[in-house]
Design a protein around this motif. Structure first.
Motif, mmCIF file in Angstrom:
data_model
loop_
_atom_site.group_PDB
_atom_site.id
_atom_site.type_symbol
_atom_site.label_atom_id
_atom_site.label_comp_id
_atom_site.label_asym_id
_atom_site.label_seq_id
_atom_site.Cartn_x
_atom_site.Cartn_y
_atom_site.Cartn_z
ATOM 1 N N ASN A 41 -22.143 -10.562 -46.850
ATOM 2 C CA ASN A 41 -21.939 -9.131 -46.604
ATOM 3 C C ASN A 41 -20.480 -8.683 -46.652
ATOM 4 O O ASN A 41 -20.138 -7.605 -46.166
ATOM 5 C CB ASN A 41 -22.552 -8.717 -45.266
ATOM 6 N N LYS A 42 -19.605 -9.490 -47.249
ATOM 7 C CA LYS A 42 -18.238 -9.055 -47.486
ATOM 8 C C LYS A 42 -18.234 -8.080 -48.666
ATOM 9 O O LYS A 42 -18.996 -8.237 -49.627
ATOM 10 C CB LYS A 42 -17.338 -10.243 -47.814
ATOM 11 N N ASN A 43 -17.377 -7.068 -48.592
ATOM 12 C CA ASN A 43 -17.223 -6.118 -49.690
ATOM 13 C C ASN A 43 -15.965 -6.477 -50.482
ATOM 14 O O ASN A 43 -14.861 -6.508 -49.917
ATOM 15 C CB ASN A 43 -17.111 -4.691 -49.150
ATOM 16 N N PHE A 261 -12.846 -20.040 -52.132
ATOM 17 C CA PHE A 261 -12.155 -20.747 -51.050
ATOM 18 C C PHE A 261 -11.108 -19.855 -50.383
ATOM 19 O O PHE A 261 -11.098 -19.704 -49.153
ATOM 20 C CB PHE A 261 -11.494 -22.013 -51.589
ATOM 21 N N LEU A 262 -10.230 -19.235 -51.168
ATOM 22 C CA LEU A 262 -9.163 -18.419 -50.590
ATOM 23 C C LEU A 262 -9.703 -17.154 -49.926
ATOM 24 O O LEU A 262 -9.077 -16.627 -48.991
ATOM 25 C CB LEU A 262 -8.140 -18.042 -51.662
ATOM 26 N N ALA A 263 -10.846 -16.659 -50.394
ATOM 27 C CA ALA A 263 -11.432 -15.445 -49.804
ATOM 28 C C ALA A 263 -12.207 -15.740 -48.525
ATOM 29 O O ALA A 263 -12.461 -14.835 -47.730
ATOM 30 C CB ALA A 263 -12.352 -14.772 -50.813
ATOM 31 N N SER A 264 -12.555 -16.991 -48.305
ATOM 32 C CA SER A 264 -13.414 -17.353 -47.173
ATOM 33 C C SER A 264 -12.591 -17.730 -45.945
ATOM 34 O O SER A 264 -11.366 -17.902 -46.005
ATOM 35 C CB SER A 264 -14.311 -18.530 -47.562
ATOM 36 N N ASP A 265 -13.289 -17.906 -44.836
ATOM 37 C CA ASP A 265 -12.639 -18.323 -43.594
ATOM 38 C C ASP A 265 -12.100 -19.744 -43.668
ATOM 39 O O ASP A 265 -11.282 -20.144 -42.826
ATOM 40 C CB ASP A 265 -13.619 -18.210 -42.419
#
Length: 284
Positions: A41-43, A261-265
């Motif tokens: 649910n990330k935009n 990877f870089l966009a995630s926690d």
């Protein structure tokens, strides 16, 4: 007899014979990609959406549960990006399409305002520009021509404006991709652009940290990426010197997991850094 790079580095199911040469069909999606719902649910906003790497990123992000706003600038690409929207929706995710240039500050602000009319927040911005294969001329190297320097300006402009429109814990990924194959000496010119992205990312992260403590900015640069615009054969391939090291071109889907990877926690402890996906090195 010296083998062609295509013959030694590319799976046979991705190669098509064309007039005794080999043409690579770039792959944007890996069926075996395993999702872990890292971007549920990330935009996400992706610029240069008609670029092959942007397509691969869109597929990987949708697989990870993200909703995606795709930005494109050329009318000739509209049918192509509409097809991308349809595929994302078939994956069960939401997708939106916006046509706008990204090197004008006023247009960038209006673009992001329009995006926020459709979605609640911008959690991730993939701020990328592609460079396509072109012949150099007597007036200058193709990597330094006006059309490509405008793309670099787009990277800087939207990166400067975006933070005020993003969520407090948002992520910006600055990216440059070389959708071309050229003789090794041309990498010297491309290295200057990589350095610009790296330094810009580092300094922007320092600047943003003073005002938006949880907003992370990182970067990704790539080596050669296969694209539909590549020629059937490498230019002057038979005249390349022997015993040289050259980067084996990557398919777009091969670099997409780095963006996930870089966009995630998983990457929340990383900020101001740039990953160089240079690809494997092949010795002729």
């Amino acid at each position: 007899m010296k083998k062609r790079l295509h013959e030694v580095s590319t799976p046979i199911d991705t190669v098509k014979a064309t007039n005794a040469f080999m043409k690579i069909s770039p792959k944007y999606y890996a069926e075996e990609y395993s999702s872990h719902n890292k971007l549920h649910n990330k935009n996400v906003v992706i610029t240069a959406a008609d670029n092959g790497v942007s397509k691969a990123i869109a597929f990987a992000f949708a697989k990870e549960g993200a909703n995606i706003a795709l930005i494109y600038n050329h009318q000739s690409k509209e049918k192509e990006v509409k097809g991308l929207v349809k595929k994302i929706e078939e994956m069960g995710r939401k997708a939106w399409l916006f046509k706008s240039c990204t090197f004008d500050e006023f247009k960038c602000k209006r673009l992001l305002q329009n995006v926020l009319k459709k979605i609640d927040s911008i959690d991730v911005l993939i701020n990328t520009f592609p460079i396509y294969n072109k012949k150099s001329s007597e007036t200058g190297h193709y990597l330094l021509r006006k059309t490509d320097t405008l793309k670099i300006q787009s990277l800087f402009t939207i990166g400067k404006i975006a933070p005020e429109f993003m969520s407090q814990s948002g992520v910006i990924i600055n990216s440059g991709t070389l959708c071309a194959y050229a003789e090794p000496d041309q990498l010297v010119f491309y290295s200057a652009l990589k350095a610009a992205i790296k330094n810009y990312t580092h300094e922007m992260n320092r600047y943003i940290s003073l005002n938006k403590h949880n907003l992370r900015i990182n970067g990704i640069t790539t080596g050669f990426i296969w694209s539909e615009t590549l020629p059937d054969a490498l230019p002057d391939y038979e005249h390349l010197p022997v015993n040289i090291d050259s980067s084996v071109p990557l398919h777009p889907y091969e670099v997409a997991p780095l963006y996930v990877f870089l966009a995630s926690d998983d990457a929340r402890s990383i900020a101001g850094q740039t990953i160089d996906a240079g690809g494997k090195i092949h010795r002729y």
